[in-house]
Design an enzyme around this catalytic site. Structure first.
Site, PDB file in Angstrom:
ATOM      1  CB  THR A 177     -23.154   8.524  79.868  1.00 35.91           C
ATOM      2  OG1 THR A 177     -22.585   8.597  78.575  1.00 35.91           O
ATOM      3  CG2 THR A 177     -24.630   8.232  79.733  1.00 35.91           C
ATOM      4  NE  ARG A 205     -20.028   8.330  69.368  1.00 30.57           N
ATOM      5  CZ  ARG A 205     -20.362   8.104  70.630  1.00 30.57           C
ATOM      6  NH1 ARG A 205     -20.908   9.044  71.358  1.00 30.57           N
ATOM      7  NH2 ARG A 205     -20.155   6.933  71.167  1.00 30.57           N
ATOM      8  CB  VAL A 206     -25.759   9.910  67.195  1.00 24.92           C
ATOM      9  CG1 VAL A 206     -26.835   9.559  68.202  1.00 24.92           C
ATOM     10  CG2 VAL A 206     -26.067  11.253  66.541  1.00 24.92           C
ATOM     11  N   GLY A 207     -24.124   8.664  69.900  1.00 25.96           N
ATOM     12  CA  GLY A 207     -23.867   7.461  70.696  1.00 25.96           C
ATOM     13  C   GLY A 207     -25.137   6.686  70.992  1.00 25.96           C
ATOM     14  N   GLY A 229     -21.246   4.051  78.879  1.00 24.74           N
ATOM     15  CA  GLY A 229     -20.106   3.286  78.357  1.00 24.74           C
ATOM     16  C   GLY A 229     -19.842   3.627  76.912  1.00 24.74           C
ATOM     17  N   GLY A 231     -20.578   3.911  73.492  1.00 23.10           N
ATOM     18  CA  GLY A 231     -21.894   3.926  72.869  1.00 23.10           C
ATOM     19  C   GLY A 231     -22.063   2.984  71.700  1.00 23.10           C
TER      20      GLY A 231
HETATM   21  N1  GLY Z   1     -22.465   6.223  76.186  1.00 26.95           N
HETATM   22  C1  GLY Z   1     -22.274   7.512  75.702  1.00 26.95           C
HETATM   23  C2  GLY Z   1     -21.749   7.588  74.352  1.00 26.95           C
HETATM   24  O1  GLY Z   1     -21.055   6.693  73.903  1.00 26.95           O
HETATM   25  O2  GLY Z   1     -21.999   8.573  73.694  1.00 26.95           O
END
Ligand code: GLY
Length: 309
Positions: A177, A205-207, A229, A231
């Site tokens: 990230t 999947r969305v973080g 980190g 998500g």
């Molecule tokens: N922090 C990025 C994610 O978990 O997608």
């Protein structure tokens, strides 16, 4: 006009021993330095905080060293799906995109959502269609996929688990990230975050990165925050807004709020990750529960500093 600007960028958090072992530390430092130098020029000339964070995030996306844009990690089908968001602290305007493919710079698309749509978030195919309307460049799939990510994905496929970016050889490797936060000469704050997410993540999947208040937040009255980190943990703790709330309700400094935020993340969900913060006075701060983090900053028009700490 305020007399100074501030700029901070990050390239992920985690255990960074492998970076030192592979000898790629200098590459990261050079990359951060060049991007900050160019960001400095933009802000010195009176550029806005919003333009500065978009510019720096796009440069980080273009660099395959980082888990965003080109060099993103791969999902369970070996594909790149990216998330990004940008926020303007002047009026809390925000734009976000999630689970997108092909778009060279997801952060530019997030900016178009902010500027040219009445929405905050667009996802998947609809986001791609919107990118065409905005004339944003698309790239073939192989532009995004780099060899090291394929190796990492194969490892994850073997074990059948999800991994946080370079987690393959240890419990706490670098968590990708990228992000940027800025305060411009007029005192406006902005934040941007962009990511390929988690290695071998489930399709769709969305973080936290595109979720306003979780992976990104900016408000001129408090601070600008970009997170990196795990998500799901940042989503569940709404950590970036939590940090702004520490500034607003408890009158904490940027550093006190970053530290308190990370303490909260650990206490509540045993969370793993980090944040960069700039407050309305232009003070820069960092906090991480991982053993390391990659970041750089220019505080109140001062010296340019980079750190793999
Ligand atoms: N922090 C990025 C994610 O978990 O997608």
């Amino acid at each position: 006009m305020a007399e100074h600007f501030s700029l901070m960028i990050h390239g992920g958090a985690g255990a960074l021993e492998h970076i030192r072992r592979e000898g790629s530390e200098a590459g990261f430092m050079q990359s951060l330095k060049v991007i900050l130098q160019d960001g400095r020029q933009l802000l010195e000339k009176g550029g806005t905080a919003l333009d500065a964070v978009e510019y720096c995030a796009a440069r980080l996306e273009d660099d395959p060293l980082y888990n965003a844009g080109r060099g993103s990690v791969l999902n369970e089908y070996g594909e790149v799906e990216m998330d990004a968001a940008i926020m303007d602290g002047q009026d809390l305007a925000a734009g976000a995109v999630a689970a997108i493919t092909s778009i060279k710079n997801p952060i530019a698309l997030a900016r178009c959502v902010l500027d040219q749509s009445e929405h905050v978030m667009l996802i998947g195919k609809g986001a791609k269609e919107f990118a065409k309307l905005c004339n944003l460049p698309a790239m073939p799939d192989d532009y995004f996929v780099v060899e090291s990510r394929v190796r990492q994905w194969r490892e994850a496929q073997k074990t059948g688990g999800m991994m946080l970016d370079h987690e393959d050889a240890g419990p706490q490797r670098k968590l990708g990230t990228i992000g940027a936060v800025a305060r411009d000469l007029k005192g406006n704050l902005a934040a941007a975050t962009s990511t390929g997410g988690i290695v071998n993540k489930r399709w769709g999947r969305v973080g936290d990165s595109p979720i306003i208040g979780a992976g990104v937040f900016a408000d001129n009255q408090t601070c600008a925050v970009s997170a990196t980190g795990y998500g799901e943990q940042f989503q569940r703790t709404v950590l970036s807004k939590m940090i702004a709330d520490f500034v607003y309700f408890k009158q904490m400094t940027a550093q006190e709020a970053a530290t308190a935020g990370i303490e909260y993340l650990v206490e509540k969900v045993n969370g793993l990750g980090g944040v960069i913060v700039i407050d309305r006075q232009g003070y820069c701060a960092v906090g991480h529960s991982t053993s390391g983090m990659i970041y750089g900053w220019i505080e109140r028009s001062g010296e340019l500093c980079c750190k793999l700490a």
